[in-house]
Design a protein around this motif. Structure first.
Motif, PDB file in Angstrom:
ATOM      1  N   ALA A 187      52.032  21.561  38.667  1.00 55.61           N
ATOM      2  CA  ALA A 187      51.969  23.271  38.614  1.00 55.61           C
ATOM      3  C   ALA A 187      51.518  24.048  37.841  1.00 55.61           C
ATOM      4  O   ALA A 187      51.319  23.065  36.189  1.00 55.61           O
ATOM      5  CB  ALA A 187      53.777  23.769  38.926  1.00 55.61           C
ATOM      6  N   VAL A 188      50.505  25.166  36.853  1.00 57.47           N
ATOM      7  CA  VAL A 188      50.274  25.975  36.387  1.00 57.47           C
ATOM      8  C   VAL A 188      50.212  27.179  36.901  1.00 57.47           C
ATOM      9  O   VAL A 188      50.170  27.425  37.481  1.00 57.47           O
ATOM     10  CB  VAL A 188      48.989  25.421  36.936  1.00 57.47           C
ATOM     11  CG1 VAL A 188      47.753  25.582  37.287  1.00 57.47           C
ATOM     12  CG2 VAL A 188      48.221  25.784  34.852  1.00 57.47           C
ATOM     13  N   ARG A 189      50.585  27.741  36.131  1.00 60.48           N
ATOM     14  CA  ARG A 189      50.310  29.381  35.843  1.00 60.48           C
ATOM     15  C   ARG A 189      48.461  29.709  35.454  1.00 60.48           C
ATOM     16  O   ARG A 189      48.601  28.858  34.559  1.00 60.48           O
ATOM     17  CB  ARG A 189      51.592  29.571  34.314  1.00 60.48           C
ATOM     18  CG  ARG A 189      51.190  31.116  34.455  1.00 60.48           C
ATOM     19  CD  ARG A 189      51.861  31.829  35.326  1.00 60.48           C
ATOM     20  NE  ARG A 189      52.392  33.791  34.947  1.00 60.48           N
ATOM     21  CZ  ARG A 189      52.266  34.392  36.000  1.00 60.48           C
ATOM     22  NH1 ARG A 189      52.303  34.192  37.022  1.00 60.48           N
ATOM     23  NH2 ARG A 189      52.185  35.787  35.885  1.00 60.48           N
ATOM     24  N   MET A 190      47.996  30.643  35.982  1.00 61.61           N
ATOM     25  CA  MET A 190      47.166  30.804  36.674  1.00 61.61           C
ATOM     26  C   MET A 190      46.596  32.229  35.418  1.00 61.61           C
ATOM     27  O   MET A 190      45.893  32.262  35.912  1.00 61.61           O
ATOM     28  CB  MET A 190      46.756  31.052  37.816  1.00 61.61           C
ATOM     29  CG  MET A 190      46.625  29.560  38.644  1.00 61.61           C
ATOM     30  SD  MET A 190      45.348  28.945  38.393  1.00 61.61           S
ATOM     31  CE  MET A 190      44.373  29.422  37.637  1.00 61.61           C
ATOM     32  N   ARG A 191      48.438  32.578  34.837  1.00 55.22           N
ATOM     33  CA  ARG A 191      47.650  33.927  33.824  1.00 55.22           C
ATOM     34  C   ARG A 191      48.141  33.971  32.856  1.00 55.22           C
ATOM     35  O   ARG A 191      48.900  32.853  32.051  1.00 55.22           O
ATOM     36  CB  ARG A 191      48.112  35.009  34.870  1.00 55.22           C
ATOM     37  CG  ARG A 191      48.032  35.774  36.074  1.00 55.22           C
ATOM     38  CD  ARG A 191      49.074  36.267  36.408  1.00 55.22           C
ATOM     39  NE  ARG A 191      49.241  37.023  35.914  1.00 55.22           N
ATOM     40  CZ  ARG A 191      49.076  38.814  36.199  1.00 55.22           C
ATOM     41  NH1 ARG A 191      48.648  39.297  37.119  1.00 55.22           N
ATOM     42  NH2 ARG A 191      49.130  39.394  34.888  1.00 55.22           N
TER      43      ARG A 191
END
Length: 179
Positions: free
Chosen positions: A99-103
């Motif tokens: 999972a990765v935060r895109m902001r």
């Protein structure tokens, strides 16, 4: 971000030019005392997880909900990019969530698994972070800093009914091999 969106590897641009546009080096990244160790660490992690990354992705088995933090922006709306992007993998009976935060702003996300982790007690071991998160009612909740990445190895909690079931299967297989 690249791996979560389907890449199976990374290519690095290692060249450098000065402020006037003159070519400086074709080995700049490799000679950088901060970046070279970081790239080496990323490569080691990718190598260690290569078989998982190249395994089948479990499509439609989980959804992501943003509990705190901005949930959409122009990029998310215009290009269909999730505020926290994720992919679920299964290899040799074990589960992995990338999972990765895109902001750039922080958020809290909930990953809701479709019938996978409801029976027994399950835990998500956050790889490289020395953290363990309980999965409650088929849901994993975690915090993300801006552009933060978490890699989870999801396993039954020690002593849980799910672990006992896996142990029983292993014992049965072991007995079959002895015959």
């Amino acid at each position: 971000m690249s791996i979560v969106h389907g890449s199976t590897g990374i290519t690095y641009f290692v060249h450098e030019w000065d402020a006037d546009g003159n070519f400086v080096s074709e080995f700049a990244l490799l000679n950088d005392h901060e970046l070279a160790p970081a790239v080496t660490e990323i490569n080691a992690e990718l190598t260690e997880l290569a078989s998982v990354i190249n395994s089948d992705t479990l499509e439609g088995k989980h959804t992501t909900e943003i509990l705190q933090g901005a949930s959409s922006d122009d990029i998310s709306t215009d290009y269909g990019i999730d505020p926290v992007a994720s992919m679920l993998k299964k290899q040799d009976g074990e589960y992995y969530l990338f999972a990765v935060r895109m902001r750039e702003d922080p958020a809290q996300a909930a990953f809701v698994f479709d019938g996978l982790f409801e029976g027994g007690q399950w835990q998500a071991h956050v790889l490289g972070e020395d953290r363990v998160i309980d999965i409650i009612d088929g849901t994993l909740v975690d915090d993300f800093a801006g552009y933060d990445t978490h890699l989870y190895h999801i396993v039954p909690e020690p002593g849980s009914a799910a672990l006992l079931g896996l142990a029983s299967i292993a014992l049965l297989r072991r007995k079959r091999w002895r015959r």
